[in-house]
Design an enzyme around this catalytic site. Structure first.
Site: not given
Ligand code: GLU
Length: 502
Positions: A257-258
Site C-alpha cells: 500500500k505504500r
C-alpha cells in the site's frame, strides 16, 4: 456455484482485494452463480470504522454488486461475522465433543515464557503435552478451570504425521506436513472465533462452492482442510484457487500500500482518509480513472484470455473468464498500462456518460458550464485526456481566459506592426454570418491570402490568443465552441498584450 468475497474491514481495501473480488464475481456470473460479500470482522482490535462502507462503495463503483451480503439481502445471513458469534461457539463445542479440538488454559505469560525458552516454539503435538490444556491436565482440573471461568481458548488438535493434500485450481496439488502445523486457536478467550474457524464455518453454512483468494492464504488452507475433515464436511469442501501476487512495477516483491505514494500512482480503488497522512491514499476513482477501465486493467493483472484481445467490458469478461487462465506467477503492476486502458475507454465512452464524470472535475475548479458546451468540450478533448483530471489540465482554457502568453513565442512570431491587421481579422471573424469551424477557417484562410501573409504567421497567433498556449485541440473547432463574442474578446485582448510583450 456460490462464491464469496470475504474482506476484513481493517482499513481501505487494497487494489489486490478488488482483483480478488472481481475474479470471484466473474466466475460466479459466468456460471449463473451467486456472488456473496461477507464481512470478516471478528478481530475487534483491527476493526476500522468506515472500512465496510468503503468496501461496499468500491464494489459498487466497479459495478461488482453482491447478490448477497450485508445490506444486499440473501438467505444465508447475517453476513457480518460479528453477528454470527453463537454459531461459532456451537460449532467449536461440537469439535471439542468429537475430540478434534480442546481447551487450552495457558496464560499469555506462560505462552510468552515458552517462546522465550524456544524462539521456534509452536503449539503443536509436542508442546501440547507440556502446556496447560484439557489433553494434558487431569479431568478434574479441567472441570475446575472451566467452572472458574478464568478464560480459556479452544484449539484445533492437529493430527500427527499426516500429509495434508488438496488440489488448488491454480497451483495443482499442494501438500503440507501436519507436523509443521500448529494447533491453531479456533475460539478466543472473549468467545470470538479466529479467522480460520469463522471462515470455514461460514463457507459451509453459506454453501460456498469455490474459494478464490490471495496466495497469502495458501498455508492456512491446510488448517482449513483439517477443519472440514473434523466437522465431517470433507465432501462439501469448496474448490480452492490461490491467486498469484501483484508485483511492484520494478518486479521486486509484492505491491504494497505504500508503493502508491512511493511511485506516485493509486493502489486503492477510492481515496481513503486515514488517521495519519501516511495512512491516507488517493484512489483510482479520484485519480481520474473510469471504473470500466480499472476493471479491465485489473482483470488482466493475473489472468489472460489466451487471445490478443485486450479491451473487455465487464460482460465480456464474464464470458471469457476461466480459472484455468489465471497466471501461475505474479504480475507486475504497470500503471502505464492502466492509463492506456483509461485512455481507450475515454475515447470510446458515450458522451453523456463522460459528461457526468467530467462535470465534477470542472466544477472542482469553480466552473459550471451548460451541458451542451461540456459535450462539445468533451468531443474536442477526449483524445487528449488520459485521466478525467486531464480534461481540466489540458483544457482549462475553455473555461478561463488566458491571463498570460508565452513571451518567447510572442517574440518569435509577433510583429507589432501587424496589430491593426490582426484586429481587422478579429473583426471579420466576429462579423461572420455563421460562427462555425468551417466558416472561421474559410474566412481566416481567405484573409491570409488577401493580405499576402503566411499561415505560420497567423495561425499560431490565433491559437495563442484564444488559448494562451500552443497546446490544445483543433483551432477552428475550439473557436466555434468558445463562441463569437468570447473569441473576439480574447483575440483583441491578446493582440493588445502581444504588443506590450515585445
Ligand atoms: N478475511 C480474509 C481477508 O481479509 C479472507 C480470506 C479468505 O478469503 O479466506 O482476506
Amino acid at each position: 456455484m456460490r462464491l464469496r468475497f470475504a474482506p476484513s474491514p481493517t482499513g481501505a481495501l487494497h487494489i489486490g482485494g478488488v482483483r480478488t473480488a472481481l475474479y470471484n464475481y466473474l466466475l460466479a456470473k459466468k456460471h449463473g452463480g451467486t456472488f456473496i460479500l461477507r464481512i470478516e470482522d471478528t478481530d475487534q482490535t483491527r476493526y476500522v470504522p468506515g472500512a465496510e462502507a468503503y468496501i461496499k462503495e468500491a464494489l459498487e463503483w466497479f459495478g461488482l454488486l453482491p447478490d448477497e451480503g450485508p445490506g444486499y439481502g440473501g438467505a444465508h445471513g447475517p453476513y457480518r461475522q460479528s453477528e454470527r458469534k453463537e454459531r461459532y461457539q456451537e460449532y467449536t463445542a461440537q469439535l471439542v465433543e468429537s475430540g478434534h479440538a480442546y481447551y487450552a488454559f495457558d496464560t499469555s505469560d506462560e505462552l510468552a515464557a515458552a517462546r522465550e525458552k524456544d524462539p521456534n516454539f509452536k503449539y503443536d503435538a509436542g508442546a501440547r503435552r507440556q502446556m496447560k490444556n484439557s489433553l494434558s491436565l487431569p479431568e478434574e482440573e479441567v472441570k475446575r478451570l472451566l467452572s472458574e471461568g478464568g478464560g480459556h481458548v479452544i484449539r484445533l488438535k492437529v493430527p500427527e504425521n499426516e500429509t495434508i493434500v488438496f488440489q488448488d485450481k491454480i497451483r495443482g496439488q499442494v501438500a503440507f506436513d501436519s507436523n509443521e502445523l500448529d494447533d491453531k486457536v479456533l475460539l478466543k478467550a472473549d468467545g470470538m472465533p479466529t479467522y480460520h474457524l469463522a471462515n470455514v464455518v461460514d463457507d459451509r453454512l453459506m454453501e460456498v462452492t469455490h474459494v478464490i483468494r490471495g496466495e497469502e492464504w495458501l498455508s492456512s488452507t491446510a488448517h482449513h482442510v483439517l477443519l472440514y475433515r473434523a466437522f465431517g464436511w470433507e465432501g462439501q469442501m469448496p474448490a480452492f484457487a490461490h491467486l498469484p501476487l501483484i508485483l511492484r512495477p520494478d518486479g521486486k516483491g509484492k505491491l504494497s500500500k505504500r508503493d502508491g505514494a512511493r511511485f506516485g500512482f493509486p493502489v486503492f480503488p477510492l481515496s481513503w482518509q486515514g488517521e495519519t497522512e501516511e495512512d491516507s491514499f488517493t484512489g483510482f476513482r479520484e485519480y481520474g480513472f473510469l471504473p470500466e477501465a480499472a476493471i479491465n486493467f485489473l482483470a488482466l493483472l493475473g489472468w489472460n484470455p489466451g487471445t490478443e484481445q485486450e479491451i473487455f467490458s465487464l460482460e465480456e469478461l464474464v464470458e471469457a473468464f476461466s480459472v484455468e487462465r489465471i497466471n501461475k506467477s505474479g504480475t507486475r503492476f504497470d500503471i502505464d498500462k492502466a492509463k492506456w486502458f483509461n485512455q481507450q475507454y475515454i475515447i470510446k465512452a458515450d458522451t453523456d456518460y463522460l459528461l457526468e464524470k467530467v462535470k465534477p472535475v470542472i466544477a472542482a475548479h469553480g466552473y459550471e458550464p451548460g451541458d451542451d458546451f461540456l459535450r462539445g468540450f468533451i468531443e474536442l478533448m477526449r483524445e487528449r485526456a488520459v485521466t478525467l483530471g486531464e480534461f481540466w489540465e489540458n483544457g482549462y482554457f475553455f473555461f478561463e481566459e488566458p491571463r498570460d502568453y508565452d513571451p518567447k513565442m510572442v517574440r518569435k512570431r509577433w510583429d507589432s506592426g501587424r496589430k491593426a491587421l490582426f484586429d481587422e481579422l478579429a473583426g471579420q471573424l466576429e462579423g461572420l454570418d455563421n460562427f462555425t469551424a468551417d466558416s472561421i477557417k474559410a474566412r481566416t484562410e481567405a484573409f491570409i491570402q488577401e493580405k499576402g501573409l503566411k499561415f505560420g504567421e497567423v495561425l499560431p497567433m490565433l491559437r495563442l490568443g484564444v488559448a494562451g498556449t500552443m497546446q490544445g485541440p483543433a483551432l477552428f473547432e475550439m473557436m466555434e465552441l468558445l463562441g463569437r463574442a468570447e473569441v473576439a474578446r480574447r483575440l483583441r485582448k491578446a493582440f493588445h498584450q502581444f504588443n506590450e510583450l515585445i
